[in-house]
Design a protein around this motif. Structure first.
Motif, PDB file in Angstrom:
ATOM      1  N   PRO A 110     -37.127 -63.919  45.187  1.00  0.00           N
ATOM      2  CA  PRO A 110     -36.538 -65.149  45.701  1.00  0.00           C
ATOM      3  C   PRO A 110     -37.230 -66.352  45.063  1.00  0.00           C
ATOM      4  O   PRO A 110     -38.418 -66.294  44.744  1.00  0.00           O
ATOM      5  CB  PRO A 110     -36.826 -65.078  47.198  1.00  0.00           C
ATOM      6  N   LEU A 111     -36.465 -67.421  44.894  1.00  0.00           N
ATOM      7  CA  LEU A 111     -37.006 -68.615  44.276  1.00  0.00           C
ATOM      8  C   LEU A 111     -38.074 -69.229  45.176  1.00  0.00           C
ATOM      9  O   LEU A 111     -37.814 -69.518  46.337  1.00  0.00           O
ATOM     10  CB  LEU A 111     -35.863 -69.606  44.071  1.00  0.00           C
ATOM     11  N   PRO A 112     -39.299 -69.439  44.663  1.00  0.00           N
ATOM     12  CA  PRO A 112     -40.336 -70.068  45.494  1.00  0.00           C
ATOM     13  C   PRO A 112     -39.912 -71.479  45.898  1.00  0.00           C
ATOM     14  O   PRO A 112     -39.095 -72.104  45.232  1.00  0.00           O
ATOM     15  CB  PRO A 112     -41.547 -70.137  44.554  1.00  0.00           C
ATOM     16  N   ARG A 113     -40.507 -71.943  46.987  1.00  0.00           N
ATOM     17  CA  ARG A 113     -40.107 -73.240  47.532  1.00  0.00           C
ATOM     18  C   ARG A 113     -40.224 -74.362  46.492  1.00  0.00           C
ATOM     19  O   ARG A 113     -39.330 -75.196  46.359  1.00  0.00           O
ATOM     20  CB  ARG A 113     -40.996 -73.566  48.744  1.00  0.00           C
ATOM     21  N   ALA A 114     -41.301 -74.363  45.733  1.00  0.00           N
ATOM     22  CA  ALA A 114     -41.501 -75.432  44.747  1.00  0.00           C
ATOM     23  C   ALA A 114     -40.374 -75.438  43.729  1.00  0.00           C
ATOM     24  O   ALA A 114     -39.912 -76.496  43.295  1.00  0.00           O
ATOM     25  CB  ALA A 114     -42.851 -75.248  44.045  1.00  0.00           C
ATOM     26  N   GLU A 115     -39.925 -74.235  43.349  1.00  0.00           N
ATOM     27  CA  GLU A 115     -38.851 -74.145  42.371  1.00  0.00           C
ATOM     28  C   GLU A 115     -37.539 -74.669  42.966  1.00  0.00           C
ATOM     29  O   GLU A 115     -36.751 -75.329  42.302  1.00  0.00           O
ATOM     30  CB  GLU A 115     -38.668 -72.686  41.930  1.00  0.00           C
TER      31      GLU A 115
ATOM     32  N   LEU B 296     -29.319 -45.383  46.454  1.00  0.00           N
ATOM     33  CA  LEU B 296     -29.850 -45.767  45.141  1.00  0.00           C
ATOM     34  C   LEU B 296     -29.060 -46.946  44.574  1.00  0.00           C
ATOM     35  O   LEU B 296     -29.645 -47.897  44.035  1.00  0.00           O
ATOM     36  CB  LEU B 296     -29.776 -44.579  44.175  1.00  0.00           C
ATOM     37  N   ALA B 297     -27.737 -46.868  44.695  1.00  0.00           N
ATOM     38  CA  ALA B 297     -26.903 -47.967  44.198  1.00  0.00           C
ATOM     39  C   ALA B 297     -27.224 -49.257  44.947  1.00  0.00           C
ATOM     40  O   ALA B 297     -27.325 -50.338  44.361  1.00  0.00           O
ATOM     41  CB  ALA B 297     -25.426 -47.620  44.349  1.00  0.00           C
ATOM     42  N   LEU B 298     -27.434 -49.140  46.260  1.00  0.00           N
ATOM     43  CA  LEU B 298     -27.753 -50.303  47.087  1.00  0.00           C
ATOM     44  C   LEU B 298     -29.077 -50.932  46.650  1.00  0.00           C
ATOM     45  O   LEU B 298     -29.202 -52.157  46.539  1.00  0.00           O
ATOM     46  CB  LEU B 298     -27.827 -49.869  48.549  1.00  0.00           C
ATOM     47  N   LEU B 299     -30.051 -50.075  46.380  1.00  0.00           N
ATOM     48  CA  LEU B 299     -31.353 -50.548  45.921  1.00  0.00           C
ATOM     49  C   LEU B 299     -31.202 -51.313  44.608  1.00  0.00           C
ATOM     50  O   LEU B 299     -31.774 -52.398  44.420  1.00  0.00           O
ATOM     51  CB  LEU B 299     -32.295 -49.355  45.754  1.00  0.00           C
ATOM     52  N   ALA B 300     -30.405 -50.754  43.698  1.00  0.00           N
ATOM     53  CA  ALA B 300     -30.189 -51.416  42.402  1.00  0.00           C
ATOM     54  C   ALA B 300     -29.546 -52.786  42.599  1.00  0.00           C
ATOM     55  O   ALA B 300     -29.931 -53.760  41.950  1.00  0.00           O
ATOM     56  CB  ALA B 300     -29.324 -50.534  41.505  1.00  0.00           C
TER      57      ALA B 300
ATOM     58  N   ALA C 220     -29.866 -54.697  45.191  1.00  0.00           N
ATOM     59  CA  ALA C 220     -30.870 -55.599  45.749  1.00  0.00           C
ATOM     60  C   ALA C 220     -31.796 -56.114  44.654  1.00  0.00           C
ATOM     61  O   ALA C 220     -32.104 -57.307  44.583  1.00  0.00           O
ATOM     62  CB  ALA C 220     -31.670 -54.884  46.837  1.00  0.00           C
ATOM     63  N   VAL C 221     -32.228 -55.221  43.768  1.00  0.00           N
ATOM     64  CA  VAL C 221     -33.155 -55.629  42.698  1.00  0.00           C
ATOM     65  C   VAL C 221     -32.465 -56.581  41.722  1.00  0.00           C
ATOM     66  O   VAL C 221     -33.052 -57.565  41.268  1.00  0.00           O
ATOM     67  CB  VAL C 221     -33.684 -54.383  41.956  1.00  0.00           C
ATOM     68  N   LEU C 222     -31.213 -56.303  41.417  1.00  0.00           N
ATOM     69  CA  LEU C 222     -30.500 -57.075  40.390  1.00  0.00           C
ATOM     70  C   LEU C 222     -29.689 -58.227  40.982  1.00  0.00           C
ATOM     71  O   LEU C 222     -28.835 -58.791  40.304  1.00  0.00           O
ATOM     72  CB  LEU C 222     -29.565 -56.150  39.602  1.00  0.00           C
ATOM     73  N   PHE C 223     -29.973 -58.587  42.229  1.00  0.00           N
ATOM     74  CA  PHE C 223     -29.134 -59.566  42.922  1.00  0.00           C
ATOM     75  C   PHE C 223     -28.926 -60.851  42.112  1.00  0.00           C
ATOM     76  O   PHE C 223     -27.797 -61.273  41.842  1.00  0.00           O
ATOM     77  CB  PHE C 223     -29.746 -59.898  44.281  1.00  0.00           C
ATOM     78  N   ARG C 224     -30.006 -61.475  41.678  1.00  0.00           N
ATOM     79  CA  ARG C 224     -29.875 -62.771  40.990  1.00  0.00           C
ATOM     80  C   ARG C 224     -29.245 -62.645  39.608  1.00  0.00           C
ATOM     81  O   ARG C 224     -28.331 -63.411  39.295  1.00  0.00           O
ATOM     82  CB  ARG C 224     -31.228 -63.478  40.942  1.00  0.00           C
TER      83      ARG C 224
END
Lengths: 258, 308
Positions: free
Chosen positions: A110-115, B161-165, B167-171
């Motif tokens: 998650p993006l840190p607050r400062a970011e 496993l798919a759910l975990l992936a 979560a990790v690749l969310f952004r």
């Protein structure tokens, strides 16, 4: 000698059968505002995308600060055309601006607050502080364009490539964007923008690259943005080509102090 | 009624409980991943992929019978299913990239070819002496009944496993879906990320084959995501919400079909999900039909009052 922010060497691109960009070579000035200008289909956006590796190159290469893009990604920012994305996407203005921080803050936490505060400051810089939590689909076209600009600012790049930053925005937004570009130039950054409004080229930019499938002319606006060069770039298809276009309009200039 | 409550409360014995949990895990993964599938414009591909699993199921069955293995082994069948589905999706992608076909036509082609070959192979399977392709036809419409505990574990494991992936690749996935060009310039490996998204979609699809069936498995990727989109404007809310909606639909639908054996599992689960969508469509606070109508009416009244 420091290498130029952007140097294109013989970029050539073809979509399907048609060659849209032919051996384009051009060096962006250091610390300045440069416009890429030319008729529809001249390959303006293509030139930016080719430089950034977004479309496959037929030939040529692009150097950023004397290096391939992959080596200096953090120093380069891109502002795509507003129409290139779906604004119904479930995100707020702040969340889009925050995307500009991911490359620095890391993609997997998650993006840190400062970011996040940094992204908020970028929104404030384009005058959208009050709309940070608004869903982007509820913003006007000009506000959406400024959200994109805020995301670019959040990148803190040294060179910005912008695809039509003034497309479809109202006069107030255009002034706000010009202000931001001038501030970037004052900070010693370089902006290269695809631009289609010939009337404002001389007022907004100090360097111009005239394109029509190939580079017709490039250099300082004063010596390059001439009727002869424009006629060559537009092939005589330029009803607006008169002295007015070539002179900065004094009224507007007064309204927007440099 | 009592059997229904029992089924929903996982009280029907250890095996039923495991099956219900496996289905719920599948729904969780399908709902979460479905958001990205939808936002990347891949819903049609997901459906094409599901239909292209049938030849793989049949080929795996035939090969196993031929080589003396167990033709009803779920891992084997799912591996076969994933293989032909991947071939179908990659072929469709290549045709679209080469500019030979628009993507909707390419998807229709994959559905026709995949399902056509599959049904033809199904008759080959039927003629095998191994006895009964009974196992295979349940992959078309889905049947939670008769699933073993090992099957449930496999499905649940694949889904988690798919759910975990996700979560990790969310952004990275979020930026990819919103603005692929910006993602590429920012240094994200866009091509590979798209492949990962497709691989996750295939994993979730095959995980759902046994219980939901290949015709309706796409429902649990698209419907909970679409429902969640009606309820929120924020991706970090939409994804977990779609996951919960998917899990609920899969669990409730599986329970319902366990209690009333005449109900096919896949259809029941899909209909539960669609029921949720219908409710959201009507009652969603900002985007729902009722809220929209009331807002329109209020605006008109205000405007009229102003003009008067």
């Amino acid at each position: 000698m420091t290498p130029p922010a952007l140097e294109l060497r013989g970029l050539s691109v073809a979509y399907r059968e048609a060659v849209v960009l032919r051996r384009a070579s051009w060096t962006a000035p250091v610390h300045g505002l440069a416009a890429i200008v030319g008729p529809n289909g001249a390959g303006k956006s293509t030139m930016l995308k080719a430089a950034l590796g977004l479309v496959p190159l037929l030939a040529g290469e692009a150097r950023f600060f004397g290096q391939p893009l992959a080596a200096v990604r953090r120093r380069v920012g891109y502002l795509p055309q507003r129409a290139s994305v779906d604004w119904d996407f479930p995100a707020t203005a702040l969340q889009v601006a925050a995307m500009g921080r991911y490359p620095r803050a890391g993609w997997f936490r998650p993006l840190p607050r400062a970011e996040r505060e940094h992204a908020r400051a970028a929104l404030a810089e384009v005058g959208l502080a009050d709309l940070a939590d608004r869903q982007i689909g509820q913003l006007s076209g000009g506000q959406q364009q400024r959200v994109f600009l805020a995301r670019a600012l959040a990148l803190e790049a040294e060179l910005y490539l912008m695809d039509e930053p003034f497309a479809g925005v109202d006069a107030a937004t255009e002034r706000a964007i010009v202000e931001v570009l001038r501030r970037l130039a004052r900070q010693g950054r370089t902006v290269v923008a695809v631009h289609h409004d010939l009337a404002t080229v001389a007022e907004y930019f100090n360097h111009v690259c005239l394109l029509n499938g190939e580079v017709v002319a490039a250099g300082p606006v004063a010596t390059t943005f001439t009727p002869e060069h424009l006629a060559r770039a537009y092939g005589g298809r330029l009803p607006l080509l008169d002295r007015q276009v070539l002179q900065p309009r004094p009224v507007l200039q007064a309204a927007v102090p440099a | 009624m009592e059997t229904l409550l029992q089924a929903l409360a996982f009280a029907g014995g250890h095996n039923t409980r495991m099956v219900a949990l496996g289905c719920a895990a599948f729904g969780l993964a399908a709902g979460a991943l479905g958001c990205f599938v939808l936002l990347r414009g891949r819903a049609l591909i997901a459906d094409a992929a599901a239909h292209a699993t049938l030849p793989g199921l049949c080929i795996a069955f035939i090969l196993a019978a031929w080589l003396g293995g167990n033709p009803r082994s779920l891992p084997l069948l799912l591996a076969g299913a994933a293989t032909t589905a991947a071939i179908g999706v990659l072929a469709a992608g290549a045709m679209v990239r080469g500019g030979r076909l628009r993507d909707d036509a390419a998807m229709a082609l994959v559905v026709s070819l995949g399902f056509g070959i599959g049904v033809a192979l199904l008759s080959v399977v039927q003629s095998l002496p191994v006895g009964g392709q009974a196992g295979l036809s349940s992959f078309i419409l889905g049947q939670a009944a008769g699933m073993g505990q090992a099957d449930a574990l496999l499905i649940g494991g694949l889904a988690l496993l798919a759910l975990l992936a996700v979560a990790v690749l969310f952004r990275p996935l979020a930026v990819l879906c919103f603005d692929p060009e910006f993602a590429a310039v920012s240094g994200l490996p866009v091509r590979r990320l798209d492949l990962v998204l497709m691989a996750l979609m295939l994993a979730v699809t095959v995980a759902g084959l046994r219980a939901i069936g290949l015709i309706l498995v796409v429902a649990l990727m698209v419907v909970p995501a679409a429902t969640a989109r009606l309820l929120t404007d924020r991706l970090p809310v939409m994804v977990p919400l779609a996951a919960l909606l998917g899990a609920f639909a899969a669990w409730f639908g599986a329970g319902l079909s366990a209690a009333i054996p005449a109900l096919p599992t896949g259809a029941t689960i899909a209909l539960v999900a669609c029921g949720g969508f219908a409710l959201a469509l009507l009652f969603a606070p900002a985007r729902g039909v009722i809220a929209f109508t009331l807002r329109q009416r209020r605006l008109r009244r205000e405007l009229l009052a102003e003009l008067r």
